[in-house]
Design an enzyme around this catalytic site. Structure first.
Site, PDB file in Angstrom:
ATOM      1  N   ASP A  79     -23.232  21.940  18.714  1.00 59.71           N
ATOM      2  CA  ASP A  79     -23.889  22.687  19.888  1.00 59.71           C
ATOM      3  C   ASP A  79     -23.489  24.172  19.967  1.00 59.71           C
ATOM      4  O   ASP A  79     -24.092  24.874  20.632  1.00 59.71           O
ATOM      5  CB  ASP A  79     -23.703  21.866  21.060  1.00 59.71           C
ATOM      6  CG  ASP A  79     -24.292  20.658  20.872  1.00 59.71           C
ATOM      7  OD1 ASP A  79     -25.571  20.588  20.253  1.00 59.71           O
ATOM      8  OD2 ASP A  79     -24.059  19.619  21.559  1.00 59.71           O
ATOM      9  N   ARG A  87     -39.012  14.926  17.549  1.00 59.60           N
ATOM     10  CA  ARG A  87     -37.531  14.839  17.073  1.00 59.60           C
ATOM     11  C   ARG A  87     -37.642  13.179  16.544  1.00 59.60           C
ATOM     12  O   ARG A  87     -37.942  12.280  17.003  1.00 59.60           O
ATOM     13  CB  ARG A  87     -36.746  14.890  18.097  1.00 59.60           C
ATOM     14  CG  ARG A  87     -36.582  16.286  18.639  1.00 59.60           C
ATOM     15  CD  ARG A  87     -35.902  16.630  20.055  1.00 59.60           C
ATOM     16  NE  ARG A  87     -34.378  16.314  19.598  1.00 59.60           N
ATOM     17  CZ  ARG A  87     -33.632  16.504  20.544  1.00 59.60           C
ATOM     18  NH1 ARG A  87     -33.933  17.016  22.120  1.00 59.60           N
ATOM     19  NH2 ARG A  87     -32.147  16.451  20.438  1.00 59.60           N
ATOM     20  N   SER A 112     -22.082  14.829  27.473  1.00 63.18           N
ATOM     21  CA  SER A 112     -21.836  13.502  26.777  1.00 63.18           C
ATOM     22  C   SER A 112     -21.183  12.502  27.520  1.00 63.18           C
ATOM     23  O   SER A 112     -21.808  11.302  27.328  1.00 63.18           O
ATOM     24  CB  SER A 112     -21.050  13.914  25.550  1.00 63.18           C
ATOM     25  OG  SER A 112     -21.815  14.828  24.654  1.00 63.18           O
ATOM     26  N   GLY A 152     -32.477  13.671  23.780  1.00 64.70           N
ATOM     27  CA  GLY A 152     -32.418  12.880  22.460  1.00 64.70           C
ATOM     28  C   GLY A 152     -31.264  11.776  22.878  1.00 64.70           C
ATOM     29  O   GLY A 152     -31.306  10.966  22.414  1.00 64.70           O
TER      30      GLY A 152
END
Length: 417
Positions: free
Chosen positions: A302, A109, A14, A81
């Site tokens: 996750d 998605r 991230s 994504g």
């Protein structure tokens, strides 16, 4: 046979995405060390280069000289994504027309969770699935309340707010990953964060140009989690993961491990890039079933495939709720986790927003497929350390988030022959 030793996992996924994307639009040269060079993050790096940023890469660091004149481009976001959603925010207030596409999985998605809130700032985006066509427009700041906790949606709106005139405010009812609002001040942006009963408000005043900085990215806790699980499940196992990100929005998995009975040893706490890091050690433990739901979910979304595996070896019934977001990940993670764990002997059933697992259940040998999902591949590999007759197909997909996963596994196996 258990696993023993010390591992330094790759940089946080991230944080790496955000450092690459922010560096690409910052004034000056941003220097990033310990970045994750998996396929998803490399999609973000290639994207800023396609838009006009200059990228230099060495073994030690990545240097990105940003640009304000974001060139018209067609950008392949691969399977990422995060790349497509955060880029949508950045490009919505730019000057050109852009096309964002991706692989077959990404094209399935939903993108309206980002395009709808961006439209409230004046964005002109065509498509509810990739490919998206973004016509850069002047944006005006607004207040947007997240219907569900989502770091990607929050980040897209805040990044669009950098290009918007006036104040942009994001209200989140439940705290989601906050790397964007922690990193933006590192790039010179003033944010105000207000905690209120009805939610958390994040405000920024635009337009504003980011300023280049230096960022050392700590280890990804979502990657370290696989070794924490392996240490707990293996016989005579003890694994230490060094320099791991300890952001409170990312430590939900460790909290659940404690609830299940694991002893979590945290040492060598320090700070880098506005984030706390530490070394984390776990060892072989007997587990108890728990309920995982509500505000716990965003901080461990996750890690739910791993929690499902742990639950197969825990005493009692584990219930996971409020995790419907898993159905729109790289795969429908609820269905794929349930179906693959069943093949290796788990007593598990899917629900609309989660799963129910009864344990403990001995795992059995079977050939299982990663379904193109990097986290599923790694979870099943950890299962195979308990039951060597489990064969995992498609395990090359770990390149997405943890390119050295199998090298580190081999090292841990050799430490405890």
């Amino acid at each position: 046979m258990g696993l023993r030793g010390t591992v330094r996992v790759p940089g946080d996924k991230s944080m790496t995405h955000r450092a690459f994307l922010m560096g690409g639009i910052a004034e000056g040269t941003t220097v990033i060390s310990n970045a994750l060079l998996g396929a998803d993050c490399l999609a973000s790096l290639a994207a800023v280069e396609a838009l006009g940023a200059h990228v230099q890469q060495t073994e030690q660091e990545i240097r990105i000289t940003g640009t304000t004149a974001l060139k018209a481009a067609t950008i392949d976001c691969g399977n990422s994504g995060t790349t497509i959603r955060l880029l949508s925010g950045i490009l919505a207030g730019s000057q050109e027309t852009y096309t964002l596409t991706g692989d077959e999985s990404l094209q399935r998605r939903p993108m309206d969770r980002v395009t709808v809130p961006l439209a409230t700032l004046g964005a002109d985006i065509e498509g509810t699935y990739a490919p998206l066509t973004i016509h850069g427009q002047p944006l005006v700041g607004t207040t947007y309340t997240l219907p569900v906790a989502s770091a990607q949606v929050k980040s897209a709106v805040l990044l669009a707010g950098l290009f918007a005139t006036g104040e942009t405010t994001v209200v989140e009812p439940i705290l989601s990953r906050d790397h964007t609002e922690r990193m933006l001040p590192k790039f010179g942006t003033d944010l105000t964060i207000q905690e209120q009963e009805q939610g958390r408000k994040i405000r920024l005043q635009g337009p504003v140009r980011l300023q280049a900085t230096e960022i050392d990215i700590p280890g990804d806790p979502s990657s370290a989690a696989f070794w924490w699980a392996a240490a707990i499940l293996g016989a005579d196992s003890r694994i230490t993961t060094e320099h791991v990100l300890m952001n409170p929005t990312r430590t939900g998995f460790l909290q659940v491990l404690r609830q299940m009975g694991a002893s979590v040893e945290i040492t060598n706490r320090r700070e880098t890039a506005g984030e706390e890091t530490a070394d984390v050690t776990l060892m072989t433990t007997s587990l108890q079933a728990v309920a995982i739901e509500g505000e716990q979910i965003p901080s461990l979304i996750d890690e739910i495939p791993l929690l499902a595996l742990l639950a197969t070896q825990a005493e009692g019934r584990t219930v996971i709720r409020d995790a419907a977001e898993l159905r729109v990940k790289e795969t429908d993670r609820i269905e794929t986790v349930v179906s693959t764990l069943r093949k290796i002997g788990a007593q598990i059933e899917a629900t609309e927003d989660g799963m129910i697992i009864d344990g403990p259940t001995p795992l059995v040998g079977a050939t299982v497929d990663s379904a193109g999902d990097h986290r599923l591949a790694m979870m099943l590999t950890i299962a195979a350390t308990l039951q060597p007759e489990i064969e995992v197909l498609g395990n090359e997909v770990v390149e997405v988030s943890y390119p050295t996963f199998y090298d580190d596994l081999k090292t841990l196996q050799q430490t405890n022959p």
